[in-house]
Design an enzyme around this catalytic site. Structure first.
Site, short mmCIF file in Angstrom:
data_model
loop_
_atom_site.label_atom_id
_atom_site.label_comp_id
_atom_site.label_asym_id
_atom_site.label_seq_id
_atom_site.Cartn_x
_atom_site.Cartn_y
_atom_site.Cartn_z
N ASP A 192 0.83 -1.21 0.00
CA ASP A 192 0.00 0.00 0.00
C ASP A 192 0.87 1.27 0.00
O ASP A 192 2.10 1.19 -0.07
CB ASP A 192 -0.95 -0.04 1.22
CG ASP A 192 -2.36 0.39 0.87
OD1 ASP A 192 -2.52 1.24 -0.02
OD2 ASP A 192 -3.30 -0.12 1.52
N ASP A 194 -9.61 3.52 -4.36
CA ASP A 194 -10.36 2.34 -3.94
C ASP A 194 -11.74 2.24 -4.59
O ASP A 194 -12.41 3.24 -4.83
CB ASP A 194 -10.54 2.34 -2.42
CG ASP A 194 -9.22 2.13 -1.68
OD1 ASP A 194 -8.17 2.03 -2.34
OD2 ASP A 194 -9.26 2.07 -0.44
#
Ligand SMILES: *[C@@H]1O[C@H](CO)[C@@H](O)[C@H](O)[C@H]1NC(C)=O
Ligand SMILES: *[C@@H]1O[C@H](CO)[C@@H](O)[C@H](O)[C@H]1NC(C)=O
Ligand SMILES: *[C@@H]1O[C@H](CO)[C@@H](O)[C@H](O)[C@H]1NC(C)=O
Ligand SMILES: *[C@@H]1O[C@H](CO)[C@@H](O)[C@H](O)[C@H]1NC(C)=O
Length: 542
Positions: free
Chosen positions: A155, A221
Site C-alpha cells: 500500500d 479504492d
C-alpha cells in the site's frame, strides 16, 4: 537487481513485448481472497481462519482462487527488539507464521500486506500508526519470506512523511518505493507475487510498473461503500492503459465487490465480467459466510474465469461509447477468438443491439459467456434484452473482418475559436485546441457531407488528462456537446486519454445526423457547464 533490469531491456529491444517482472508467479492475473471490502481493517485471527476454511468449503480454490491474503491492521505499532516487522498480539494471538501454516495446510497460498510508507494505512483516519516498510524493505521482505508469504500487497499511505496520510499528488516520486520492495522480494529467493497498491498515483502503468510488480492498482479504492459510480470511475480510468496488461503484469482495478451491498446482482455480474476481461486480478472481498447463492454463482462462472486466466494475457480495450446507452469493449484470446463486453449504462432492462462492426467484424460465431448459450452465426448485429447495468459477454469465433471506414480529417486549429477556446502546443508535431466549454467553442466549417449528407460516422482525436480519484458527475471523463449545422447538440462522454495532457486518444467514434450534401457543413464543439477535452482533429467518414 541489475540482472532483472538487463533482462527487461533485452526483452524490450529484441521482442518488443514490453517490460515484465520475471519472478515466476502472477503470469496470469492473481485470484484469491482478501477481507478488506467487507471487514475493512478489523479482521481478527478467528475471522481469517473462518474465511480461509469457507473459501475452501465453497469450492473456490479449485476454480483458481488460490491466494488468501491479509489486509490492513495485522501489524503492530512497533517493530520487535531486532527491528523486525511484527504482528499485533491482540488481533493475531497465534501470530502470522501460525496463520501462514494454517492457510498453507488448507492448500492455499498465503499473502501478507504492508505499505511503502512511514506508517501503514488504517481505517481510523491515519491515527493507528501501524509500522510501514519504507526504509525497511530488505528486512521486511526477508521476514515475509521466512513466514512463508507467497504474495505481498503493498500500500501507499504515509509515503511522503509521517504526517501526510493519503496523498494522490505527492511531491515525491513513488516508483522508487515499489522498486525497492520488488528488489528486496527478489533477493529473498522465494517467489512472492508483488501487488502494487499505490492507487494509480503517477500513472504506474507507464513507469512501467510491469518492471517491478505483477499487478498495479490503477485507481483509488473501489469502496467502501460499493457503488455503480465507483465502477464507472474505474472503467473510465483503465481506458488509456489497457495495452499495458500482459503475462506477468496486469492493471489492477481493485478487489471485487461481488457479494457486497451497494451493487445490484446485475451490476455485480457486469463488474465481475469486466474485471475478468480486462485481466484485473480477481480478489474476492466479501463475507464468505454470508454470500448469496447468486453472488457465488457469479464468482464461480468458469467461462468468465477462463477469460481472465487466458494465456494470451491481453486486456479488452475500449472500442465505442454510445453515451448514456452502452459501451463496447473487445480484445483477443489465445485461441484466436475475440471477446466482446457490452455494458448497458441504462438504468432499465432494455433491448440492446450490439453492432459487430464496432469490434471490426461483419459476422462471427458467438457464445454467450455468462449463460454458456451458443448463439450460432451472427451477422451485422445481435440484439437481446439486457438488464439495467447488465452486460453482454460474447466470445466471437471465426470473425469476418469488416473494412474500416476512411475519414476526411479537419484540424481543430483550422476551426473558428470563440470565447476562451485557444490553441495549445503539445509538442513540435501536435497542437490542440483547449478551453472548449464554459463559454469556449470550436466550430469547424467546410466539412464534407458527401453526396447525400444525412448520418455520418465522426471520429475525434482528443486529449483528456483530467484524472480524478473521487467520483464526479463524469469521473475520469469529460463531456462535449457536438452540434452539426447548428442542430440540437449531442452529449458525448469522453474518457481519459492519459493522466497527463500530452497523450492523444485517437478515433473516438460517434454517429451524428444532420449533415447536408456537399462541403458546407459545420461541426461545433462546446459544453455550457464544464470543460470538454482538448481536441486535435475531427474526422468525418467518406
Ligand atoms: C493491538 O490491537 C489492539 C486492538 O485493535 C489495540 O488496542 C492495540 O493498541 C494494538 N497494539 C499494538 C502494540 O499495536
Ligand atoms: C507478542 O507476544 C509475544 C509472545 O507471544 C511476545 O514475545 C511479543 O513481545 C509480543 N509483541 C507485542 C508487540 O506485544
Ligand atoms: C509532509 O509532506 C507534506 C506534503 O506532502 C507537507 O505539506 C508537510 O509539511 C510535510 N510534513 C513534514 C513534517 O515534513
Ligand atoms: C507529440 O505528441 C503526440 C501525442 O502524444 C505523439 O503521438 C507524438 O509522438 C509526439 N511527437 C513528438 C515529436 O514528440
Amino acid at each position: 537487481m541489475l540482472w532483472r533490469r538487463l533482462e527487461a531491456l533485452v526483452s524490450l529491444s529484441f521482442f518488443s513485448v514490453g517490460l515484465a517482472l520475471n519472478n515466476g508467479v502472477g503470469v496470469t492475473p492473481a485470484m484469491g481472497y482478501n477481507p478488506y471490502n467487507a471487514f475493512l481493517c478489523s479482521t481478527t485471527e478467528a475471522q481469517y481462519h473462518t474465511a480461509a476454511q469457507t473459501l475452501v468449503s465453497l469450492g473456490l480454490p479449485a476454480l483458481g482462487y488460490h491466494y488468501f491474503n491479509l489486509d490492513c491492521a495485522w501489524q503492530s505499532t512497533a517493530r520487535d527488539s531486532a527491528g523486525r516487522i511484527t504482528w499485533n498480539n491482540t488481533t493475531l494471538p497465534a501470530g502470522v507464521p501460525a496463520l501462514a501454516t494454517f492457510v498453507h495446510n488448507l492448500g492455499l497460498k498465503f499473502g501478507v500486506y504492508s505499505d511503502g510508507g512511514v506508517f501503514a494505512c488504517d481505517f481510523v483516519g491515519g491515527t493507528a500508526h501501524y509500522v510501514g516498510s519504507l526504509g525497511h524493505e530488505t528486512s521486511d521482505a526477508a521476514t515475509f519470506a521466512s513466514w512463508g508469504a507467497d504474495y505481498l500487497k503493498y500500500d501507499n499511505c504515509y509515503a511522503v512523511n509521517s504526517t501526510d496520510f493519503v496523498d494522490f499528488n505527492p511531491p515525491i516520486a513513488i516508483e522508487p518505493h515499489y522498486t525497492a520492495m520488488s528488489n528486496a522480494l527478489a533477493a529473498t529467493g522465494r517467489p512472492i507475487l508483488f501487488s502494487a497498491c499505490e492507487w494509480g498515483v503517477q500513472d504506474p502503468a507507464r513507469w512501467p510498473a510491469s518492471a517491478v510488480a505483477n499487478s498495479w492498482r490503477i485507481s483509488n479504492d473501489i469502496g467502501p461503500p460499493a457503488s455503480w459510480d465507483n465502477l464507472f470511475r474505474i472503467i473510465n480510468q483503465v481506458v488509456p492503459i489497457t495495452q499495458f496488461a500482459g503475462p506477468g503484469g496486469f492493471n489492477d482495478l481493485d478487489m471485487l465487490e461481488v457479494g457486497n451491498s451497494g451493487l445490484t446482482a446485475d451490476e455485480q455480474q457486469t463488474h465481475f465480467a469486466f474485471w475478468a476481461a480486462v485481466k484485473s486480478p480477481l480478489i474476492i472481498s466479501t463475507d464468505l459466510t454470508a454470500i448469496s447463492s447468486q453472488a457465488l454463482a457469479v464468482l464461480k462462472n468458469t467461462r468468465i474465469i477462463a477469460l481472465n486466466q487466458d494465456s494470451l494475457g491481453k486486456s479488452i480495450s475500449f472500442k465505442r461509447r454510445y453515451t448514456n446507452d452502452h459501451d463496447v469493449w473487445s480484445g483477443p484470446l489465445a485461441d484466436g477468438s475475440t471477446v466482446a463486453v457490452i455494458i448497458n449504462w441504462q438504468t432499465a432492462s432494455r433491448s440492446l443491439t450490439f453492432n459487430l462492426a464496432d469490434v471490426g467484424f461483419s459476422s462471427a460465431t458467438a457464445t454467450d459467456l455468462i449463460t454458456g448459450a451458443s448463439l450460432g452465426k451472427i451477422t451485422t448485429s445481435f440484439t437481446t434484452t439486457v438488464p439495467a447495468h447488465g452486460s453482454m459477454v460474447l466470445k466471437l469465433a471465426g470473425g469476418v473482418a469488416v473494412a474500416s471506414p476512411t475519414f476526411t480529417f479537419y484540424a481543430a486549429t483550422s476551426g473558428t475559436l470563440v470565447g476562451g477556446a485557444a490553441p495549445r502546443v503539445v509538442n513540435s508535431s501536435v497542437t490542440v485546441v483547449g478551453f472548449i466549454g464554459n463559454g469556449g467553442t470550436l466550430t469547424l466549417s467546410g466539412v464534407d457531407g458527401g453526396t447525400s449528407g444525412g448520418t455520418k460516422l465522426v471520429s475525434f482525436d482528443y486529449i483528456n488528462g483530467d484524472v480524478t480519484f473521487t467520483n464526479t458527475a463524469c469521473s475520469n471523463c469529460r463531456n462535449t456537446m457536438v452540434s452539426v449545422n447548428g442542430g440540437t447538440a449531442v452529449q458525448v462522454q469522453m474518457p481519459l486519454s492519459a493522466q497527463t495532457w500530452d497523450i492523444l486518444f485517437s478515433g473516438y467514434l460517434v454517429s451524428l445526423s444532420g449533415f447536408k450534401a456537399g462541403k458546407t457543413n459545420t461541426i461545433t464543439l462546446s459544453n455550457p457547464t464544464a470543460f470538454a477535452p482538448d481536441f486535435y482533429r475531427v474526422g468525418v467518414a467518406v
